[in-house]
Design an enzyme around this catalytic site. Structure first.
Site: not given
Length: 657
Positions: A353, A553, A549
């Site tokens: 990410d 996700d 995080d």
């Protein structure tokens, strides 16, 4: 003022304390059993030495001493051999013998053929080595479970009358105010209301340097306060604290084995059965094929049981895995199981990410340019702009104030945030505006071209206007964090394909990817699409990891073969991930990858070594060059070498450049 809850009923133990009690009870039961076994072992050792040193006219008396030594010293060996096998037979309805039953049968067989002294020696050496193996294997587990001793139990609750009262941590609820004295343990997660201090957060983050904390900062349960005293408010139930989640991860990590360890545990009873089935064939082959006497053939059969026992093979993976997990836990990398640690080195691709993982998660000012202003006029403009941003909740305000807040004085002015028109203010009769480029109808071509260049680099641009003339611009960007570049470079050297997955526009994502030299960028991604991207990469590359995080996700972290959550991320991401980096430090993921490679190498070394030793001992036995005592010494010595080799993973890995 804190309300008085002194008359409330005592809250039940939370999940964390229950876990602590259960683990402690289990450890106490194991410890008591071990104490009995050790006492009987030493009693057996004394009986053996007495029978060996004191020669009586009655040989049967010495033999009786050897038999007594065998039974007392081998109490726990026989119990684990027959007891666990019978338990497995009742519960699983199948014959699943373990290694101890081979040693027990070998000792009983030696007694039946009159080798009383060797039977006792066999049990003494095997049982002694077994105690050493348990200690060595338990060392890495103790490195992890010692976290339980750091579990806070009491807190200084602030009462309505201003006094404090010592209460169990389990009684604290969200909103309570708690005092933490200098040198004391922070009882639970919360936020500082008054006071400042430095806190040792190594139990949470693995970072040894204390962190400065003041009003508004977060503090975590189990961490150790420095010289200051502060008042905090409780922000999480004790079962939901960061430390409670660590304990849950610890519990999972000790019960989730690597594929190698799982296969060994499955193979062990089958292997032992094969040895037991071969035993009568070995005994029959002696007189019928090799010309041995029946007594010699039976003796060689006993040695065969010892030599072929897979003790070293059984110890090849578990101690090494626990050592690797322990090594990483002390450095702020928590694995939910050994299987994930073993898989990490086999990743062929890894997805990241962007925001909060590869980047700091907040924009910073990267460029400041001015048009037609002298240096004093530039400073004056920055002072006005910073003063305007101090008085607004504009998304970019924090970045601008962080950049210039200490460089320029605060000016007395009033700022107005007009939707669609930007931020405006008047100071000393002059009008000022901060706004995005689309707000301005006419922009000089050179400024517009420069804005396009910065936008192509993935930066967000705002214009600075003075008396309706654009006199400057600021460019802001969520830049890569300090450790991302090194981590990406490391994985590329390991031939692991790297991908950035981001919901941002492609230009923004590509700009960060170019700085980090990431192989692939997938931009404009909706949260629900991340999981399908992981599936596509699994089809293309094989094993795939995901690092993130946020809540968005979570599906991708679940789908990935190894999901890695950043410790400062959301609880959902941490809950579903397989690995947690307690500091948002991707360098620790590189370290974990190296440790995973070491683990797999050590396990393979152990397995090959253990099987080679078995082959050598069995061969020497058929050649007549092996007796019971020598077989036990060689066999158990190889097992200890395997254990010690696994314990090397407790030592830090060498960081490769």
């Amino acid at each position: 003022m804190q309300i008085n809850r002194s008359n409330e009923s005592v809250a039940p133990c939370d999940q964390k304390q229950k876990m602590h009690q259960q683990v402690s009870q289990h450890l106490n039961e194991d410890t008591e059993h071990e104490k009995i076994a050790v006492r009987l072992y030493f009693l057996g050792l004394i009986l053996f030495l007495a029978a060996w040193l004191i020669k009586t006219p009655f040989l049967w008396l010495n033999d009786l001493g050897y038999v007594a030594a065998t039974l007392t010293a081998g109490y726990h060996v026989m119990w684990e051999g027959f007891g666990e096998t019978l338990t497995a037979l009742r519960q699983k309805k199948r014959f699943a013998p373990n290694i101890h039953i081979l040693m027990t049968l070998a000792a009983v067989g030696a007694i039946l053929i009159g080798s009383f002294e060797e039977a006792a020696l066999l049990i003494l050496i095997f049982a002694g080595a077994h105690f050493l193996e348990d200690y060595a294997e338990g060392k890495s587990k103790r490195e992890i479970t010692k976290l339980l001793k750091m579990n806070p139990t009491e807190a200084r609750l602030l009462q309505a009358d201003g006094r404090t009262k010592i209460v169990p941590v389990a009684q604290l609820v969200i909103g309570d105010q708690v005092q933490v004295l200098n040198g004391g343990q922070v009882p639970t997660d919360g936020r500082i209301l008054s006071g400042s201090t430095a806190i040792d957060e190594s139990s949470i983050t693995g970072e040894s340097i204390p962190r400065e904390k003041t009003v508004g900062d977060e503090v975590f349960g189990s961490t150790i306060n420095g010289n200051g005293t502060f008042l905090m408010t409780v922000t999480k139930d004790s079962s939901e604290t960061v430390f409670a989640k660590i304990l849950q991860l610890v519990d999972q990590s000790q019960n989730n084995l690597t594929k190698a360890a799982t296969k060994i545990k499955k193979i062990e009873p089958i292997y032992v059965q094969v040895v037991l089935y071969l035993f009568p064939l070995v005994v029959l082959a002696g007189p019928l094929l090799l010309g041995w006497s029946w007594s010699l053939s039976l003796y060689r059969g006993m040695v065969f049981l010892i030599s072929a026992s897979p003790c070293a093979l059984a110890a090849s993976a578990v101690p090494a895995t626990l050592s690797g997990i322990s090594n990483l836990a002390k450095r702020g990398v928590l694995f939910k199981g050994g299987a994930y640690l073993a898989n990490l080195s086999d990743l062929k691709a890894i997805c990241f990410d962007k925001t909060g993982t590869l980047t700091a998660g907040k924009p910073v000012v990267t460029d400041a340019e001015f048009f037609g202003l002298t240096v004093p006029e530039q400073q004056q403009l920055l002072a006005v702009v910073t003063a305007m941003e101090r008085r607004t909740n504009h998304p970019l305000a924090t970045a601008i104030v962080a950049k210039y807040g200490e460089q320029v004085p605060d000016l007395p002015l009033t700022a107005n945030n007009q939707v669609g028109q930007g931020l405006t203010a008047t100071y000393q009769g002059l009008s000022y505006r901060i706004a995005k480029p689309s707000v301005f109808a006419q922009v000089p071509l050179p400024i517009e071209q420069r804005q396009d260049q910065l936008a192509q680099a993935g930066k967000t641009v705002v214009y600075l206007e003075k008396n309706e003339v654009i006199v400057g611009l600021l460019a802001l960007m969520d830049v890569p964090n300090e450790n991302s570049r090194a981590a990406i470079a490391y994985f590329k050297r390991q031939h692991v394909h790297t991908t950035m997955i981001t919901g941002d526009a492609r230009l923004t994502g590509q700009a960060v990817a170019d700085q980090l030299q990431i192989d692939q960028v997938i931009a404009n991604v909706l949260p629900e699409d991340k999981s399908s991207i992981i599936a596509q990469q699994q089809t293309e590359y094989g094993l795939v990891g995901m690092v993130g995080d946020g809540v968005n996700d979570a599906p991708a972290l679940v789908k990935a073969d190894v999901g890695v959550a950043m410790g400062d991320g959301t609880d959902v991401a941490i809950d579903v991930a397989d690995v947690v980096l307690m500091q948002n430090d991707l360098a620790k993921l590189s370290y974990a990858h190296q440790t995973s490679q070491r683990l797999n190498r050590v396990v393979m070394q152990n397995m090959i070594f253990s099987m080679v030793i078995v082959l050598i001992l069995v061969t020497l036995n058929f050649l007549g060059q092996m007796d019971i005592a020598l077989g036990v010494i060689a066999h158990e010595g190889s097992t200890l070498l395997v254990i010690v080799n696994g314990l090397r993973l407790l030592l830090p890995s060498r960081i490769r450049a």
